[in-house]
Every structure is written in C-alpha cells, then in structure tokens.
Design a protein around this motif. Structure first.
Motif, mmCIF file in Angstrom:
data_model
loop_
_atom_site.group_PDB
_atom_site.id
_atom_site.type_symbol
_atom_site.label_atom_id
_atom_site.label_comp_id
_atom_site.label_asym_id
_atom_site.label_seq_id
_atom_site.Cartn_x
_atom_site.Cartn_y
_atom_site.Cartn_z
ATOM 1 N N UNK A 1 0.830 -1.209 0.000
ATOM 2 C CA UNK A 1 0.000 0.000 0.000
ATOM 3 C C UNK A 1 0.864 1.259 0.000
ATOM 4 N N UNK A 2 1.961 1.216 0.755
ATOM 5 C CA UNK A 2 2.868 2.366 0.801
ATOM 6 C C UNK A 2 3.496 2.605 -0.564
ATOM 7 N N UNK A 3 3.915 1.520 -1.215
ATOM 8 C CA UNK A 3 4.534 1.635 -2.542
ATOM 9 C C UNK A 3 3.554 2.217 -3.560
ATOM 10 N N UNK A 4 2.342 1.672 -3.569
ATOM 11 C CA UNK A 4 1.340 2.132 -4.532
ATOM 12 C C UNK A 4 0.830 3.540 -4.215
ATOM 13 N N UNK A 5 0.875 3.898 -2.912
ATOM 14 C CA UNK A 5 0.389 5.212 -2.507
ATOM 15 C C UNK A 5 1.417 6.315 -2.610
ATOM 16 N N UNK A 6 2.654 5.979 -3.006
ATOM 17 C CA UNK A 6 3.718 6.978 -3.093
ATOM 18 C C UNK A 6 3.362 8.157 -4.007
ATOM 19 N N UNK A 7 2.797 7.918 -5.189
ATOM 20 C CA UNK A 7 2.428 9.066 -6.040
ATOM 21 C C UNK A 7 1.395 9.980 -5.385
ATOM 22 N N UNK A 8 0.477 9.411 -4.613
ATOM 23 C CA UNK A 8 -0.529 10.227 -3.930
ATOM 24 C C UNK A 8 0.121 11.121 -2.877
ATOM 25 N N UNK A 9 1.047 10.550 -2.086
ATOM 26 C CA UNK A 9 1.762 11.350 -1.094
ATOM 27 C C UNK A 9 2.525 12.488 -1.761
ATOM 28 N N UNK A 10 3.193 12.163 -2.875
ATOM 29 C CA UNK A 10 3.966 13.181 -3.590
ATOM 30 C C UNK A 10 3.046 14.298 -4.097
ATOM 31 N N UNK A 11 1.879 13.927 -4.576
ATOM 32 C CA UNK A 11 0.913 14.926 -5.058
ATOM 33 C C UNK A 11 0.425 15.813 -3.911
ATOM 34 N N UNK A 12 0.165 15.212 -2.752
ATOM 35 C CA UNK A 12 -0.298 15.986 -1.601
ATOM 36 C C UNK A 12 0.760 16.982 -1.133
ATOM 37 N N UNK A 13 2.025 16.626 -1.326
ATOM 38 C CA UNK A 13 3.120 17.506 -0.915
ATOM 39 C C UNK A 13 3.513 18.497 -2.014
ATOM 40 N N UNK A 14 2.777 18.503 -3.119
ATOM 41 C CA UNK A 14 3.095 19.370 -4.265
ATOM 42 C C UNK A 14 4.508 19.108 -4.789
ATOM 43 N N UNK A 15 4.909 17.853 -4.773
ATOM 44 C CA UNK A 15 6.270 17.523 -5.178
ATOM 45 C C UNK A 15 6.301 16.125 -5.788
ATOM 46 N N UNK A 16 6.082 16.039 -7.086
ATOM 47 C CA UNK A 16 6.030 14.742 -7.771
ATOM 48 C C UNK A 16 7.361 14.008 -7.721
ATOM 49 N N UNK A 17 8.448 14.735 -7.524
ATOM 50 C CA UNK A 17 9.765 14.097 -7.513
ATOM 51 C C UNK A 17 9.959 13.176 -6.311
ATOM 52 N N UNK A 18 9.084 13.249 -5.323
ATOM 53 C CA UNK A 18 9.205 12.409 -4.133
ATOM 54 C C UNK A 18 8.851 10.950 -4.399
ATOM 55 N N UNK A 19 8.101 10.680 -5.449
ATOM 56 C CA UNK A 19 7.578 9.329 -5.691
ATOM 57 C C UNK A 19 8.652 8.239 -5.667
#
Length: 258
Positions: A68-86
C-alpha cells in the motif's frame, strides 16, 4: 548528515521521506514488538508457536502495508506538491517490509527477557544505519542513495536478527490463535498511529505550505524552497527528540517484566 549532503534542500528531501515513512514504520515496529513480547512472555512453552504465527501474520499484514505504501507513493507526492518524491518513497518501502519481520524477532527476544540480544541488535542496526546512510550521502551527495543506505541497513539487520534470535522449538500440543495477536496489535497500533501523526504531521504540512508560499511569490523552484525549510526544521527536531528516544528505551525493559 546535513553536512554530508552539502545542501539543506537534499537533506530536506530525506527528512520528508522519513516523515512520511515513520508514522507507518514506527507503528508497525512498536506494535509488533509489544504484541509478540506479550504473548511470548505469558507462557514459556508457547514461545515457538507465537514466533511462527507472528511471522505468518506479518507476511500478510506487513506485506500488505508495504504494498500500500509503494502504490500510494504518487498520492503522497501529489499531496506535498512535489512529484519528484515518488521514487524516493517507493524505494523506502523496503525499510517498512524489512522492519515488519525484524520487529517479530526483536519482540521474541524481548518476551524471552533476552535484553542483551535486543540491545545488541538495536546497537548493531543503529550503527549500520548511520554508516550506510551518512556514507552514501557523503559519497554521492544524493538523497536517493541515502534512502538506499537505509534500506540496506534494514535488510542486513533482519538477517542478523534471524541468526541471533533464531526460532524457538515448537512444543507439541501448543497452539496460538493469531486473532489474539491481531486484536492486541490493532489496539496498540491505533494509539501509536495517533502519537506518530502528532510527531510528524508538522514536517509534512511545512513542505506543502512552504511550497505553496513559494509558488504564490513567483519563486523559480518552489519545491526546492520547501525542501530547504523542511531540512532546517528537521535538523532541529532530531536534536529535540533525543530525550524522547531515551525515555522510550525504558519501556522495552519494564513492559515484559510486568
């Protein structure tokens, strides 16, 4: 570590990844250690079967959380306004997965009152993590390499814990219902999740708010500005949390004795 990175922004990326990973990771580790310790300490003859049931449970629970953490990484990055975090977050999934099983063996050692083994594993892991993370940062000045060092340290200490703690012999006739562990785990995990959110939400909000402020004021690289602010804030937090870590260690000794 900030000196090894040579940049507050790169350190800020690392702090941010840990701020997202830690609420999940800390809950998994602490709840598992307490759960396995409790049921291991209650009945000595049941130690072997508790360990095996806990490992099977973590295959589902820990594996599910890591996925779930792996698949949710893009969502977290989007919430932080930083796609590079994925990619950083997806790499950090390895820590959560290794920790899920490492915590079972540490909990078993704690429940058997083998505190010297638990302390040895914690000391070994802390040393390996420091060497791997700081070494990777110093050699590459890369946050990705530092996260990779974290994953490597977690994987190594998992292997070490299997060798050091080992598997207790299963006594014939002894059984253990995994639902008992799930019920205990759920209650402790809920409490720990709230506590960890309180500890790390400020850093997560800072990245988002600082990036929004930089965007509003027309800065060239809003995400980098947010990373720098999180880096400075995270460095101060690391010092402030040392007393908390000292107090937390006491509970690992008191809990199984009671």
């Amino acid at each position: 570590l900030p000196r090894a990175f040579g940049s507050p922004a790169r350190y800020g990326v690392y702090v941010l990844v840990l701020s997202i990973l830690s609420p999940v990771n800390n809950v998994m580790v602490q709840a598992t250690i307490q759960g396995v310790s409790k049921f291991t300490a209650e009945i000595e003859e049941r130690q072997g079967v508790v360990l095996r049931v806990a490992l099977k449970l973590q295959s589902l629970l820990g594996g599910g959380v890591a996925l779930a953490f792996f698949l949710g990484a893009p969502l977290w990055a989007w919430l932080e306004h930083d796609r590079s975090l994925t990619p950083y977050l997806q790499l950090a999934t390895g820590v959560a997965l290794a920790y899920a099983f490492y915590a079972v063996f540490v909990g078993a050692a704690n429940g058997r009152k083998e505190f010297q083994k638990q302390a040895g594993l914690d000391m070994t892991y802390s040393t390996l993590r420091c060497i791997f993370i700081v070494g990777a940062a110093a050699a590459t000045h890369s946050a990705m390499a530092a996260v990779g060092g974290f994953v490597a340290a977690a994987a190594v200490v998992l292997v070490v814990s299997i060798v050091v703690v080992g598997f207790s012999k299963v006594v014939p006739g002894q059984s253990f219902d995994s639902r008992e562990l799930v019920r205990f785990f759920s209650g402790v995990a809920f409490y720990l999740f709230i506590v960890n959110l309180l500890m790390f939400t400020d850093g997560l909000l800072l990245q988002r708010v600082a990036t929004e402020w930089a965007e509003k004021h027309g800065m060239a690289d809003p995400s980098s500005y947010g990373h720098e602010e999180v880096g400075f804030y995270g460095a101060v937090q690391n010092v402030a949390r040392i007393p908390y870590q000292l107090i937390l260690a006491v509970t690992y000794v008191i809990f199984p004795l009671i």
